[in-house]
Motif scaffolding. Structure first.
Motif, PDB file in Angstrom:
ATOM      1  N   LEU A  85      32.852  61.909  11.868  1.00  0.00           N
ATOM      2  CA  LEU A  85      33.941  62.588  11.532  1.00  0.00           C
ATOM      3  C   LEU A  85      35.027  61.838  10.472  1.00  0.00           C
ATOM      4  N   ALA A  86      35.296  60.636  11.218  1.00  0.00           N
ATOM      5  CA  ALA A  86      36.102  59.741  10.370  1.00  0.00           C
ATOM      6  C   ALA A  86      35.610  59.581   9.158  1.00  0.00           C
ATOM      7  N   ALA A  87      34.268  59.051   9.197  1.00  0.00           N
ATOM      8  CA  ALA A  87      33.663  58.667   7.468  1.00  0.00           C
ATOM      9  C   ALA A  87      33.650  59.803   6.762  1.00  0.00           C
ATOM     10  N   ARG A  88      33.593  61.205   7.224  1.00  0.00           N
ATOM     11  CA  ARG A  88      33.632  62.228   6.400  1.00  0.00           C
ATOM     12  C   ARG A  88      34.985  62.610   5.854  1.00  0.00           C
ATOM     13  N   ALA A  89      36.028  62.540   6.726  1.00  0.00           N
ATOM     14  CA  ALA A  89      37.351  62.816   6.442  1.00  0.00           C
ATOM     15  C   ALA A  89      38.197  61.732   5.804  1.00  0.00           C
ATOM     16  N   GLY A  90      37.491  60.481   5.772  1.00  0.00           N
ATOM     17  CA  GLY A  90      38.494  59.341   5.231  1.00  0.00           C
ATOM     18  C   GLY A  90      39.482  58.795   6.225  1.00  0.00           C
ATOM     19  N   SER A 133      49.119  71.426   8.394  1.00  0.00           N
ATOM     20  CA  SER A 133      47.862  72.229   7.776  1.00  0.00           C
ATOM     21  C   SER A 133      47.433  72.928   9.109  1.00  0.00           C
ATOM     22  N   VAL A 134      46.887  74.229   8.706  1.00  0.00           N
ATOM     23  CA  VAL A 134      46.443  74.867   9.923  1.00  0.00           C
ATOM     24  C   VAL A 134      45.011  75.428   9.754  1.00  0.00           C
ATOM     25  N   VAL A 135      44.289  75.524  10.891  1.00  0.00           N
ATOM     26  CA  VAL A 135      42.933  75.980  10.856  1.00  0.00           C
ATOM     27  C   VAL A 135      42.939  77.095  11.799  1.00  0.00           C
ATOM     28  N   THR A 136      42.590  78.175  11.616  1.00  0.00           N
ATOM     29  CA  THR A 136      42.468  79.488  12.483  1.00  0.00           C
ATOM     30  C   THR A 136      41.291  80.157  12.381  1.00  0.00           C
ATOM     31  N   ALA A 137      40.734  80.646  13.678  1.00  0.00           N
ATOM     32  CA  ALA A 137      39.383  81.513  13.711  1.00  0.00           C
ATOM     33  C   ALA A 137      40.240  82.914  13.759  1.00  0.00           C
ATOM     34  N   ASN A 138      41.394  83.335  13.850  1.00  0.00           N
ATOM     35  CA  ASN A 138      42.084  84.216  14.483  1.00  0.00           C
ATOM     36  C   ASN A 138      42.114  85.693  13.334  1.00  0.00           C
ATOM     37  N   LYS A 139      40.899  86.333  13.495  1.00  0.00           N
ATOM     38  CA  LYS A 139      40.862  87.518  12.096  1.00  0.00           C
ATOM     39  C   LYS A 139      41.854  88.731  12.544  1.00  0.00           C
ATOM     40  N   LEU A 140      42.196  88.587  13.837  1.00  0.00           N
ATOM     41  CA  LEU A 140      43.169  89.797  14.118  1.00  0.00           C
ATOM     42  C   LEU A 140      44.432  89.472  13.625  1.00  0.00           C
ATOM     43  N   LEU A 141      44.802  88.290  13.484  1.00  0.00           N
ATOM     44  CA  LEU A 141      46.161  88.041  13.048  1.00  0.00           C
ATOM     45  C   LEU A 141      45.981  87.779  11.554  1.00  0.00           C
ATOM     46  N   VAL A 163      35.018  75.727  12.304  1.00  0.00           N
ATOM     47  CA  VAL A 163      36.395  75.193  12.512  1.00  0.00           C
ATOM     48  C   VAL A 163      36.510  73.649  12.140  1.00  0.00           C
ATOM     49  N   LEU A 164      35.345  72.849  12.762  1.00  0.00           N
ATOM     50  CA  LEU A 164      35.278  71.652  12.320  1.00  0.00           C
ATOM     51  C   LEU A 164      35.084  71.371  10.778  1.00  0.00           C
ATOM     52  N   GLY A 165      34.339  72.253  10.049  1.00  0.00           N
ATOM     53  CA  GLY A 165      34.323  72.088   8.610  1.00  0.00           C
ATOM     54  C   GLY A 165      35.782  72.080   7.989  1.00  0.00           C
ATOM     55  N   ASP A 166      36.420  73.185   8.433  1.00  0.00           N
ATOM     56  CA  ASP A 166      37.704  73.355   7.894  1.00  0.00           C
ATOM     57  C   ASP A 166      38.435  72.167   8.205  1.00  0.00           C
ATOM     58  N   LEU A 167      38.493  71.747   9.446  1.00  0.00           N
ATOM     59  CA  LEU A 167      39.366  70.521   9.909  1.00  0.00           C
ATOM     60  C   LEU A 167      39.123  69.147   9.355  1.00  0.00           C
ATOM     61  N   VAL A 168      37.875  69.019   8.715  1.00  0.00           N
ATOM     62  CA  VAL A 168      37.653  67.793   8.162  1.00  0.00           C
ATOM     63  C   VAL A 168      38.099  68.033   6.529  1.00  0.00           C
ATOM     64  N   GLN A 169      37.910  69.309   6.275  1.00  0.00           N
ATOM     65  CA  GLN A 169      38.534  69.529   4.846  1.00  0.00           C
ATOM     66  C   GLN A 169      39.995  68.925   4.857  1.00  0.00           C
ATOM     67  N   ALA A 170      40.656  69.800   5.650  1.00  0.00           N
ATOM     68  CA  ALA A 170      41.921  69.804   5.584  1.00  0.00           C
ATOM     69  C   ALA A 170      42.628  68.185   5.879  1.00  0.00           C
ATOM     70  N   SER A 204      32.027  73.369   3.753  1.00  0.00           N
ATOM     71  CA  SER A 204      31.853  73.844   5.203  1.00  0.00           C
ATOM     72  C   SER A 204      31.163  73.339   6.161  1.00  0.00           C
ATOM     73  N   LEU A 205      30.380  72.607   5.992  1.00  0.00           N
ATOM     74  CA  LEU A 205      29.526  72.030   7.009  1.00  0.00           C
ATOM     75  C   LEU A 205      29.806  70.511   7.515  1.00  0.00           C
ATOM     76  N   ALA A 206      30.888  70.119   6.858  1.00  0.00           N
ATOM     77  CA  ALA A 206      31.305  68.684   7.008  1.00  0.00           C
ATOM     78  C   ALA A 206      31.672  68.304   8.539  1.00  0.00           C
ATOM     79  N   GLY A 207      31.746  69.119   9.365  1.00  0.00           N
ATOM     80  CA  GLY A 207      32.109  68.887  10.597  1.00  0.00           C
ATOM     81  C   GLY A 207      30.927  69.050  11.685  1.00  0.00           C
ATOM     82  N   ASP A 208      29.782  69.365  11.025  1.00  0.00           N
ATOM     83  CA  ASP A 208      28.610  69.609  11.678  1.00  0.00           C
ATOM     84  C   ASP A 208      27.316  68.535  11.245  1.00  0.00           C
ATOM     85  N   HIS A 209      26.257  68.551  11.935  1.00  0.00           N
ATOM     86  CA  HIS A 209      25.115  67.868  11.278  1.00  0.00           C
ATOM     87  C   HIS A 209      23.942  68.659  11.052  1.00  0.00           C
ATOM     88  N   VAL A 210      23.742  68.756   9.681  1.00  0.00           N
ATOM     89  CA  VAL A 210      22.562  69.199   9.035  1.00  0.00           C
ATOM     90  C   VAL A 210      21.271  68.509   9.630  1.00  0.00           C
TER      91      VAL A 210
END
Lengths: 433, 433
Positions: free
Chosen positions: A29-34, A98-106, A314-321, B144-150
Motif C-alpha cells: 500500500l505504501a508503494a502504491r500510495a507513495g 480528506s474523507v472516505v465513506t461507505a455511508n449511502k444513507l448519509l 474503501v482501500l482504493g479510495d484511501l490509497v487514491q486520497a 479503484s483497485l489500488a487497495g486490492d490485489h488483482v
C-alpha cells in the motif's frame, strides 16, 4: 517520507477488514500510495472488545472519535447512519482531512452539502463503497465518462432483492418462502425492510443520479417501490413473454413537455428482456448498466456487499486520497452545474405490462382497449387466455408502448371501474426492450 | 480562467469525433474541467482536405506536428503506429505537456519507457482508449483497485474476433465464411491479420498486465495465438459440453515452482462455460473479467471500438488531465514496483479439451490415458463417440484438470505417435470453470 495519518471510524466487518489489510499489506500500500499509511486510531463504541485479529495495537482503539478526526490526514467513516457520522465528517473536513465513506444513507440524504464542504476545503470526499460495493463505478462515472453525456443509469444495486427475485425466477417459489430462506442463509437481514422496500436502493439511486447528471439529487426525491408485491404469477407471466423481474434503480435524463430537460429518478421492480445484460445478473451480484451518448452501452458487474468487497472499494479510495495528498492536491469533486429538475413519478415515461382478470363476455376487449386509447396509451401487444372453468374469468395481458405514468394511472383507475373487469392482477413497468 | 491548450495529433474517425465534441460541447466540458479547453491545432498529413464538419477553423490544421506539440498543455495522440507518434509524445512530455493516447501498439511496445518519462516530468499519461475502447478499465484498475490485489484478468478485447466466434457459435458456419461476411459488414478489415492472429489483443494484454500487476510487460513477452485454426467442429464439440470459444487476453499472477511469484500473460482461444459472464458477451462487444483478492469477481462490459466510443474514452482522459492541470497537479502514474518475471508459455497452467480421432480397437483408451498419467496430467472427464462407418474411427474427447502447458505438450507429442491415434483433431484450453 512522511506517513499519511489514517483514522478509522467504526470497526465492524468492513472496518476490521480494512484495518487488517492496512497492517498486512503495509509495504504494498505504501508503494502504491507513495507514502506509508499509518493508522493513528480506530473509533469504536466499546474499547473492551478483543480486536487483536486486526493486528493493530490495543491502545489505538478509542471512544473519542471527535478528538481522533482532528489528528488525521484521512478519515475513513464506516459507522453508517446519519449521526454522529455526519458531524464527524464535517469536523474532519474542517480540519483539512480528506474523507472516505461507505455511508449511502448519509450521502443520499445530505451528500450535496458534504460535497460542497469538501470542494471548498480542497480535500477529497470519496465514496466508492457506498454504491454497488466493490464495483468500480463512482470513479468511472466521475472521471472516465467526464467527456461524455450519460443518458441513463439502470442498476441492480441491492444484492438481497436480486437474490430473492433470481431465486423466484429459477424455482417458481413464492416471495415469502424465498425471503425466509434468504434470511436463514444470511442473504437477508432479520428485519429486511430496508432491502425489500427499496430504501437501500433509493439512497444509491440519489447518489448515482447526482453524479451521472451533475445535479443535486437527494433520497427524498427518488420515487421508491419495493418487491413485496411481486408474486410467483407475475414472474411466470413475465417469463412467458421473455422477460425477467429485477429491482432497478433508474436515473435518466428526459425531455419533459413542461420542465424541459429534467431527470426521472426511481426505484421499482422492472421487467427486462432476458437478452438484456442485466437479466444475466444472478444471485446477490450487483450490476449497473450505463447508457451514454458516445460510449453507448456499458455495464459494470460485481459483488455489491460483504466485508472484503466493501473493504476493496474503501482501500482504493484511501490509497487514491493518500496519493493526492502526497502530490499536494486533491481529485475532482462533485459538480452540480447542470442543476436539472427532478420530475415526480407521474411524469416518468416507460412501457407497462398489465394483467387483468376479465369476464369472458363479448366486447370486453373493445371496452378495455378503448380506455387505453382515450388516454393516449398505445398498446404494443395483447393476449387473452382461455376462460377458466373455476371462476369463468379469463386473463388479459397487455404490453404498452412508452407512456406517461400519470396517463397509465388514469387508464387503470377507469379500467378498475369497468363491470367486465374483476381484478387488476398486476401492473409492472418494462425497460430495456 | 486561463484556457487549457489542447493539440490533436491525427484527424481520422476518432480525431474528428473528438474535435467536433470539443467544439459542440465546449461549455459542458469547461464546467467539468474547471477551465475552457481550447484546440490550438490539429496535426494532419494533408491540410487540403475539407474538415469543416469538425467545426474548427481551417487555419488550425497543420502538417507541422512537432511545432504544435510544443505549444500545448495537453497533447492528444490519435495517429496510431510507432513513429512519429512516439517521438511526438516524447517531445510533448519534455515540454511539460500531459498526453492522452489511444495507441495500443506504441504502449504495448514501449509503454514502460513512456510511463517513466511522464512520471519523471510530473505530467499525466492517460490511455483509457487503448484497451477495450469506451469501457472504463484503466482508471478502475489503476485507482479503484489500488487497495486490492488483482489475481487474474481475462478479457475479450478484440471486437472483430468476438464477432466472428459468436457468429460461428450461433450459426454453425465455418470461420472463412463468417470472416468474409464480417469484412463486408465492416466488422473486419480488408487485411484482418492484426485481429484474427491475435496481435491486437496481444498489445492490449501487455498493457493490462503492466497495470494490474505493477510490472513492466511488453508485447513481445505475451504468448499469442489467433483464431484461424478454430473450426466449426471445435465449436460444436465445445457446445455439447456446455462451453463456448472466446479469444481471450489473459494475465494472471501465479506461483511458479522455480520462479516463485510470477506472471503468465497470453492471448489464445479459450473454452469458457456458458454460465460464465464472458460467455454472454456477444457480437463485437468487449468485456474484461477481473478477479481480485478482496473484491472477488468484477466485469466491465461495453463497446471496444468505433469513433464515438473511442472518443468518449479520449475525452474522459482529456477532461481529467485538464482538471489536474487546473488543480496544479497530476494523477497517479504507473508503478512497476512489483517487478514480477513473465513466464514462458510452457510454464502456464490451465485445463485442456482434447479431441482425438482413434481406431476403435480394444485398449486404445488405456494407451491414451496412460500417457496422460505418465506425465502427471490428470483427466477430469472422457467420452468416446461411436465408430463412424465412413472411416472406422471414433472420436475421443478428454477434458483435463489444470496442468502445465509443457506437460500437456509432451503428452500430445507421444499421443501423436501412437499407432491407434489417427489425428489430434484439436487441443483447446479451458478457463473459468
Amino acid at each position: 517520507m512522511t506517513a499519511i495519518r489514517v483514522a478509522l471510524l467504526g470497526s465492524g466487518v468492513v472496518g476490521s477488514a480494512v484495518a487488517k489489510r492496512l497492517v498486512d499489506e503495509a509495504d504494498d500500500l505504501a508503494a502504491r500510495a507513495g507514502a506509508p499509511l499509518e493508522v493513528v486510531g480506530v473509533a469504536v463504541r466499546d474499547t473492551g472488545k478483543d480486536r487483536s485479529a486486526t493486528g493493530l495495537a490495543p491502545e489505538l482503539f478509542t471512544t473519542d472519535a471527535e478528538a481522533l478526526v482532528q489528528r488525521a490526514d484521512i478519515v475513513v467513516e464506516l459507522m453508517g447512519g446519519i449521526e454522529p457520522a455526519r458531524s464527524l465528517l464535517r469536523k474532519a473536513i474542517e480540519h483539512g482531512a480528506s474523507v472516505v465513506t461507505a455511508n449511502k444513507l448519509l450521502l443520499g440524504e445530505d451528500g450535496p452539502a458534504l460535497y460542497e464542504q469538501a470542494e471548498a476545503a480542497g480535500v477529497d470526499l470519496s465514496y466508492e463503497a457506498a454504491v454497488a460495493g466493490a464495483i468500480p463505478l463512482i470513479r468511472p462515472l466521475r472521471e472516465s465518462l467526464a467527456g461524455d453525456h450519460v443518458t441513463r443509469v439502470m442498476g441492480i444495486v441491492n444484492g438481497t432483492t436480486n437474490y430473492i427475485l433470481d431465486k423466484m425466477d429459477r424455482t417458481g417459489a413464492a416471495l415469502a418462502d424465498v425471503l425466509a430462506e434468504a434470511q436463514e442463509l444470511g442473504y437477508a437481514e432479520a428485519d429486511p425492510t430496508a432491502d425489500v422496500e427499496g430504501h437501500d436502493a433509493q439512497a444509491k439511486a440519489a447518489i448515482l443520479a447526482s453524479l451521472a447528471f451533475h445535479t443535486r439529487v437527494v433520497t427524498s426525491q427518488v420515487h421508491c417501490e419495493g418487491i413485496m408485491g411481486i408474486t410467483a404469477e407475475d414472474i411466470q407471466a413475465a417469463r412467458r413473454i421473455g422477460l425477467v423481474v429485477k429491482l432497478l434503480a433508474i436515473a435518466e435524463r428526459v425531455r419533459d413537455d413542461s420542465a424541459g430537460d429534467a431527470l426521472s429518478v426511481r426505484v421499482h421492480p422492472v421487467l427486462v428482456p432476458r437478452s438484456h445484460p442485466l437479466a444475466a445478473v444472478h444471485e446477490a451480484f450487483n450490476a449497473v448498466f450505463v447508457e451514454t451518448e458516445l460510449a453507448g452501452d456499458l455495464m459494470f458487474y460485481g459483488r455489491g456487499a460483504g466485508g472484503d468487497p466493501t473493504a476493496s472499494a474503501v482501500l482504493g479510495d484511501l490509497v487514491q486520497a493518500a496519493r493526492n495528498r502526497v502530490a499536494g492536491g486533491h481529485g475532482p469533486g462533485e459538480s452540480a452545474y447542470a442543476d436539472l429538475p427532478v420530475l415526480p413519478i407521474g411524469r416518468a415515461r416507460t412501457c407497462y405490462f398489465v394483467r387483468l382478470d376479465v369476464l369472458d363476455v363479448p366486447g370486453v376487449l373493445a371496452r378495455v382497449t378503448g380506455l387505453f386509447g382515450q388516454h393516449g396509451v398505445s398498446i404494443e401487444s395483447m393476449r387473452q387466455g382461455v376462460r377458466r372453468s373455476e371462476d369463468g374469468l379469463a386473463t388479459l395481458h397487455l404490453v404498452t408502448h412508452a407512456a406517461q405514468e400519470s396517463a397509465l394511472q388514469r387508464v387503470m383507475d377507469e379500467v378498475q371501474s369497468l363491470d367486465d373487469v374483476r381484478t387488476i392482477a398486476s401492473v409492472l413497468r418494462v425497460e430495456g426492450a
